[in-house]
Write an enzyme that holds these catalytic residues in place. Structure first.
Site, short mmCIF file in Angstrom:
data_model
loop_
_atom_site.label_atom_id
_atom_site.label_comp_id
_atom_site.label_asym_id
_atom_site.label_seq_id
_atom_site.Cartn_x
_atom_site.Cartn_y
_atom_site.Cartn_z
N LYS A 4 -13.74 1.12 -3.67
CA LYS A 4 -14.79 1.46 -2.69
C LYS A 4 -15.94 2.17 -3.40
O LYS A 4 -17.11 1.89 -3.13
CB LYS A 4 -14.23 2.41 -1.63
CG LYS A 4 -13.30 1.77 -0.65
CD LYS A 4 -12.96 2.77 0.45
CE LYS A 4 -11.80 2.29 1.29
NZ LYS A 4 -11.30 3.29 2.22
N HIS A 18 7.59 -27.11 1.91
CA HIS A 18 6.82 -28.25 1.42
C HIS A 18 5.65 -27.80 0.56
O HIS A 18 4.72 -28.55 0.31
CB HIS A 18 6.34 -29.09 2.60
CG HIS A 18 7.49 -29.55 3.43
ND1 HIS A 18 8.14 -30.75 3.21
CD2 HIS A 18 8.17 -28.94 4.43
CE1 HIS A 18 9.16 -30.87 4.06
NE2 HIS A 18 9.19 -29.77 4.82
N GLU A 46 0.83 -1.20 0.00
CA GLU A 46 0.00 0.00 0.00
C GLU A 46 0.88 1.26 0.00
O GLU A 46 0.48 2.30 -0.51
CB GLU A 46 -0.95 0.00 1.21
CG GLU A 46 -2.24 0.74 0.94
CD GLU A 46 -3.28 0.57 2.05
OE1 GLU A 46 -2.96 0.83 3.21
OE2 GLU A 46 -4.43 0.19 1.73
O1 LIG Z 1 -8.86 2.43 9.98
P1 LIG Z 1 -9.78 2.69 8.85
O2 LIG Z 1 -10.00 4.15 8.61
O3 LIG Z 1 -11.09 1.95 9.03
O4 LIG Z 1 -9.12 2.14 7.54
C1 LIG Z 1 -8.84 0.80 7.34
C2 LIG Z 1 -8.06 0.60 6.06
O5 LIG Z 1 -8.88 0.88 4.96
C3 LIG Z 1 -8.48 1.67 3.88
O6 LIG Z 1 -9.13 1.23 2.73
C4 LIG Z 1 -7.02 1.88 3.64
O7 LIG Z 1 -6.60 1.51 2.36
C5 LIG Z 1 -6.13 1.26 4.68
O8 LIG Z 1 -4.90 1.93 4.66
C6 LIG Z 1 -6.75 1.34 6.03
O9 LIG Z 1 -5.87 0.80 6.99
#
Ligand SMILES: O=P(O)(O)OC[C@H]1O[C@H](O)[C@H](O)[C@@H](O)[C@@H]1O
Length: 500
Positions: A427, A323, A294
């Site tokens: 997303k 293995h 990331e």
């Molecule tokens: O801690 P949060 O704000 O819920 O984020 C949780 C995760 O989701 C995101 O999509 C990011 O890509 C991550 O870097 C992050 O750790």
């Protein structure tokens, strides 16, 4: 790694810049320009480094609050309404809000921890059920950590809602069991405040999720399990001190970054296979997968050029993986380098002999050396990181070692390691699918007769989304959501869809 002195000399100017960038970052520069944020995970283990006295104070007092809270939970000074002690933790979070706590729990949790931890790190209904089934009889003494930096990520939000319903199902008031770890002012923080949850701990905008293990994100679950968080912080601080030195040959993180650059020509041409020879470090590769991929997997460099950078990371543990896929590593496509993590101490107690003069630990050590040698002979390079034993201090140090190596490597290849613009696309597309699902259901509700996929697509104003609609109705059908599919599932043009 087969680099020579000339290669090291060539890279020296890039390292001068990387060390200078890192010094600026540690002083509080906006090292994440896209998000206009400072990058301060190094301050978490050495609060005196923070750029303002207020930040120093905030870090120090958060650690103290965590310790006091964990102590009160352990002694029963804070206890559930209907039981003398909390016995379990459900930790809900994803990505950086899960991988560090999961890795550290596996590496360091004592055999009989004061509280047993269970993780919900997905929005998989069956996965959630599994955890809830485990703790069903102890729900009245189970703490719930809801961890989300942004406080708005759908997966932990969903997990929280389902877990909350489970508490309601047993006539328990969720707020008496729930703890929020999130940025002050986030949606999650507001919910926790308004519902008067048991506790809230802050996460900061200047700490990235993937480097948040030493913030409340990692420290709260660790302290609750009886893991020594002071030692973890101390180990990280010691490693930070060792990797701050602007001297390539005496800086272990710089040597790692140099090796990655050498292995992959500074373009990630080779994958990083991470092989800890110790079961308790199994999740380190998964933890590093997020940290490295990331951070380094970026389309553009800091000047806006398209570079498609990154290094792929995978691995589990040795000797187990010998293995499974080491056959390919030794003889197949040479697109990787290995990082062996060696632990000198086999176990706490003396080992029985398996054969004359030989223990199972001797085998583990022999397998590491043997595999390393066999790979080298076939021109497959490797790095070996050795720690004396797995403990809070060395785990803190390992985390810090890779934090710094990733930061230095990012400077070498001129990218921003601290943002993740590519994550948003998936997303947004997922959110669009859920909107489409709502429209499809509305169309079906108002239909008088069964509709073909094409008719549904037209009526929902999405003529080009037949495949998505097919997947939506198939999923609703498979889950008893009132959608009936008539016809042959394998022949889309024969399908008719109706609500019952
Ligand atoms: O801690 P949060 O704000 O819920 O984020 C949780 C995760 O989701 C995101 O999509 C990011 O890509 C991550 O870097 C992050 O750790």
């Amino acid at each position: 790694m087969r680099f020579d002195d000339a290669f090291v000399k060539d890279l020296q100017p890039k390292f001068e810049k990387a060390f200078a960038d890192m010094a600026e970052l540690e002083k509080g520069a906006i090292a994440n320009p896209d998000e206009n944020r400072m990058v301060g995970h190094y301050w978490l283990r050495n609060p005196d480094l923070a750029p303002t006295p207020e930040l120093t104070q905030e870090i120090v007092s958060t650690i103290e609050q965590i310790e006091v809270f964990a102590e009160k939970i352990h002694t029963g000074a804070i206890h559930p309404p209907k039981a003398p002690r909390f016995t379990d933790i459900i930790s809900i979070g994803i990505g950086g809000s899960a991988l560090g706590p999961e890795f550290v729990a596996q590496a360091l949790s004592p055999d009989f921890p004061p509280l047993a931890i269970h993780f919900i790190d997905n929005t998989d209904p069956a996965g959630i059920d599994r955890i809830l089934a485990h703790v069903r009889n102890r729900l009245a003494s189970t703490l719930v950590l809801v961890i989300s930096k942004s406080g708005g990520t759908p997966e932990p939000r969903n997990g929280m809602i389902e877990v909350k319903k489970a508490y309601a199902g047993q006539n328990l008031n969720f707020a008496n069991y729930a703890i929020a770890i999130t940025m002050p002012g986030s949606h999650l923080d507001e919910t926790a405040k308004s519902e008067n949850w048991l506790a809230r701990f802050p996460m900061y905008d200047w700490v990235g999720g993937r480097t948040s293990e030493m913030s409340a994100v990692g420290l709260v679950p660790a302290a609750l399990q009886g893991i020594n968080i002071r030692e973890m912080l101390e180990g990280a601080k010691e490693m930070d001190d060792a990797t701050r030195i602007p001297d390539l040959k005496n800086n272990p993180a710089a040597l790692l970054a140099l090796s990655w650059y050498y292995a992959g020509n500074g373009r990630g041409e080779k994958d990083m296979v991470v092989l800890p020879y110790k079961d308790s470090l199994l999740l380190f590769s998964r933890y590093l997968q997020q940290l490295v991929m990331e951070s380094l997997g970026k389309e553009k460099d800091l000047d806006g050029n398209v570079v498609h950078q990154g290094i792929a990371v995978y691995g589990n543990k040795g000797s187990t993986d010998q293995h499974a896929y080491v056959q390919q590593l030794r003889e197949g496509v040479a697109n990787f380098f290995v990082t062996f993590i060696e632990v000198l101490e086999d176990r706490k107690s003396p080992s029985p002999e398996i054969e004359a003069g030989i223990t199972s630990g001797d085998y583990l050590s022999g397998f590491l050396q043997g595999t390393r040698q066999a790979l080298y002979e076939n021109h497959r390079d490797s790095i070996t990181v050795t720690i004396p034993q797995v403990n809070s201090r060395t785990v803190g140090a390992l985390i810090a070692l890779y934090d710094r190596a990733v930061g230095l490597y990012a400077s070498l290849v001129n990218i921003n390691a601290y943002h993740q613009p590519g994550v948003e696309a998936g997303k947004k597309a997922a959110a669009a699918i859920l909107e489409l699902q709502k429209r499809v259901v509305e169309v079906l509700q108002s239909a008088k007769t069964p509709l073909s996929l094409e008719e549904i697509a037209q009526k929902s104003g999405c003529a080009d989304q037949i495949e998505s609609i097919y997947m939506i109705v198939r999923h609703l059908h498979a889950n008893g959501r009132g959608v009936v599919l008539q016809g042959n599932l394998g022949q889309l043009d024969t399908l008719k869809v109706v609500l019952n």
